[in-house]
Design an enzyme around this catalytic site. Structure first.
Site, PDB file in Angstrom:
ATOM      1  N   SER A  99      -9.736  -0.244   7.501  1.00  0.00           N
ATOM      2  CA  SER A  99      -9.189  -0.091   6.155  1.00  0.00           C
ATOM      3  C   SER A  99      -8.551  -1.309   5.516  1.00  0.00           C
ATOM      4  CB  SER A  99      -8.181   1.062   6.151  1.00  0.00           C
ATOM      5  OG  SER A  99      -8.885   2.277   6.315  1.00  0.00           O
ATOM      6  N   LYS A 111       0.850  -1.203   0.000  1.00  0.00           N
ATOM      7  CA  LYS A 111       0.000   0.000   0.000  1.00  0.00           C
ATOM      8  C   LYS A 111       0.882   1.248   0.000  1.00  0.00           C
ATOM      9  CE  LYS A 111      -3.882   1.910   2.712  1.00  0.00           C
ATOM     10  NZ  LYS A 111      -4.722   1.707   3.912  1.00  0.00           N
ATOM     11  N   SER A 165      -9.574   1.961   3.320  1.00  0.00           N
ATOM     12  CA  SER A 165      -8.733   2.709   2.427  1.00  0.00           C
ATOM     13  C   SER A 165      -7.736   1.847   1.638  1.00  0.00           C
ATOM     14  CB  SER A 165      -7.959   3.782   3.193  1.00  0.00           C
ATOM     15  OG  SER A 165      -7.148   3.193   4.157  1.00  0.00           O
TER      16      SER A 165
END
Lengths: 111, 482
Positions: free
Chosen positions: B182, B83, B158
């Site tokens: 997330s 990420k 997210s």
């Protein structure tokens, strides 16, 4: 409902520039969020033990000794700066011993 | 056998038997990314050259080990994604924000260093909601990621890019971060497995900070077994993260399912949950009962305040953590600024997206003079009570099951204008972060064509029990990766 002045004050505290047309949008949205979190008022917090909040974390100590960071890492960190010290010192060789970070003037003119 | 469909163990098996090489495996994923990612937009950056070079090196390492009859690390040669709020040296790390659009990571995050030491191949950095703030990956400054199950839908957030990469076979596994759900929400929306570890189990060093008392890093994988492998690789105390804790794997004898009781929180099954999702979850619970697992209704009385509590604490901590983006040390700096105040406010005003600015301002307000007691202090007190509710429940049960999300994946653009509607997606996940507990999101069925995730919450540092339950559930729902 937050007033426009309150929104502008918050934005100034947060060092975030808001365009005039944005103030109204944030006014509505921030007020909505604050309205939602108001419900915490009704919670009875007697018996709330703040100390036990983390997972039994204890403070970790170490000797107060400086860690000799390799010069290469410092170079890398300096490279991230928008205004690199080498440029601001006008030093084409980049051999400046002490790196300075150039910022806008903090002090006003003396009147 | 499709190379991009393999789990970690299957890849390891194939590499050991020389059915394919790390280079072939890596190329297969790079190809998939080329064909699929134009639409899905899971990746913000793909490091093709670095990946190919590394794959070649690892092939040599593996071949040498095979020659000598040595063990091949289970993660060796496995392609993965990271990420883009986790630093990987030499690659840009943008946090999906304009303010870090050109920022190059000067060092590896500890978790990246740990995975590199296990000889993984990093394919690239994945898309996210800006600074981790969002539940749909629509708040990225570089465009939304689309759900591979249905590209008109959000992948959740997210860590939407990471979840989509794994779901679309563009990566074997990925790293994500979880501050309020997330990892778990995108895992549920995309039909993959996602673990939010216990706070402190995994080092946060090199994770771009959002809310320091809530942030965690965890794996998104194709199955529970892979999740356990990656978690074991990244767990551990790190002297550079003073909130990280050494935790040892629980002995298997202590995790027998026959001895475990599962709690079902009555507050999580009230109104507001999509009836299709409720049906899927209840059917899984029934299957558990049929298999002899003891279920018990429990109460988390302050659960309904978790979202309000989170939306004071997280923005408050974010307002402090994001104050470092000042246009001075790194990142975007407004050149037209006339004085120091303008450098700060114009750089931040232009560099931060709307959701980030919203949250910083909420946090600034909640922490400001005159409001601190009413908002931030009160929220921390409520947080202590939410944690106490879990502690009390865990005296009676070993695990807690709940849905991950009250809604199935929604259409891109559907909730982005209604701030509160977006926040409500996190209603079952935030309490877990407030209490610092571990939780797994496991795909257990479908609502129509859309994946439904079950949330398995465990006691602090008892990830092992969660994995055991997860593997068991994979069998009884026949939802495991084939």
């Amino acid at each position: 409902m937050l007033s426009k002045e309150e929104v502008k004050k918050i934005a100034k505290l947060a060092r975030i520039d808001l365009a005039d047309k944005e103030v109204e949008k944030f006014q509505k949205e921030l007020s909505e969020i604050l309205g939602y979190v108001e419900q915490l008022k009704e919670v009875d917090i007697s018996g709330a033990d703040l100390v036990g909040c983390s997972n039994q974390l204890k403070n970790i100590m170490r000797e107060d000794e400086a860690d000799e960071k390799p010069a290469k890492q410092r170079e890398k960190l300096l490279e991230s700066m928008p205004e690199t010290p080498k440029e601001s010192l006008g030093d084409p060789t980049g051999q400046a011993k002490d790196s300075y970070l150039k910022v806008k003037s903090i002090l006003d003119e003396i009147n | 056998m499709k190379l991009t469909n393999l789990t970690i163990r299957e890849a390891n098996d194939g590499l050991k038997k020389k059915e394919f090489s790390v280079q072939e495996l890596t190329l297969a994923f790079l190809e998939n990314i080329k064909t699929k990612d134009k639409i899905i937009n899971a990746f913000l950056a793909v490091c093709e050259d670095k990946a190919r070079t590394r794959a070649k090196q690892i092939d040599e390492i593996i071949n040498e080990k095979i020659r000598k009859g040595e063990e091949i690390d289970v993660l060796a040669g496995v392609p993965c994604a990271v990420k883009d709020n986790i630093l990987a040296e030499g690659m840009k790390c943008t946090a999906a924000s304009k303010i870090l659009e050109n920022y190059e990571a000067p060092y590896d995050a500890t978790v990246v260093r740990q995975l590199k030491a296990r000889d993984v191949v990093i394919l690239g950095k994945t898309n996210l909601d800006e600074f981790g703030m969002g539940s749909s990956t629509e708040n990225s400054a570089f465009g939304p990621t689309r759900n591979p199950v249905d590209p008109a839908l959000v992948p959740g957030g997210s860590s939407g890019g990471s979840a989509a990469a794994v779901a679309a076979d563009m990566s074997v596994f990925a790293l994500g971060s979880d501050t309020g759900g997330s990892i778990r929400l995108p895992a549920s929306f995309c039909g993959v497995v996602g673990l939010k570890p216990t706070y402190g189990a995994v080092s946060r060093r090199g994770l771009i900070a959002f809310a320091s008392s809530l942030d965690t890093i965890g794996p998104l994988t194709k199955n529970v077994d892979d999740c356990e492998i990656v978690f074991d690789a990244i767990r551990g105390r790190d002297p550079l993260d003073s909130t990280s804790v050494e935790s040892s794997k629980l002995k298997i004898e202590n995790c027998k399912l026959e001895n475990c009781k599962v709690g079902i929180p009555r507050e999580y099954f009230g109104k507001g949950i999509d009836p299709e999702i409720e049906k899927v979850i209840k059917s899984v619970l029934q299957k558990c009962q049929d298999a002899g697992i003891k279920l018990e209704e429990i109460s988390l009385p302050r659960a309904k305040y978790a979202l309000a509590c989170y939306y004071i604490i997280a923005p408050s901590e974010a307002s402090a953590n994001l104050s470092r983006y000042d246009g001075i040390k790194y990142g975007f700096s407004e050149k037209s600024a006339k004085d120091l105040m303008e450098v700060y406010s114009k750089s931040r005003g232009r560099g931060f997206g709307p959701e980030v600015r919203r949250r910083i301002m909420i946090g600034t307000y909640a922490l400001s003079a005159g409001y601190y007691d009413a908002y931030y202090l009160k929220a921390q007190q409520v947080r202590a009570l939410i944690k106490k509710d879990f502690d009390d429940a865990f005296k009676k049960v070993d695990m807690i099951f709940s849905p991950v999300s009250p809604f199935p994946p929604f259409k891109i653009g559907e909730r982005v204008e209604d701030v509160l509607a977006m926040y409500l997606v996190d209603i079952y996940t935030v309490s877990v972060n407030l209490a610092g507990l571990p939780a797994l999101s496991l795909p257990v069925g479908k609502a129509g064509d859309l994946p439904v995730g079950l949330q398995i919450i465990g006691k602090h540092f008892e990830e092992q029990k969660i994995f055991n339950f997860g593997k068991f559930l994979e069998k009884i729902t026949k939802n495991f990766h084939e």
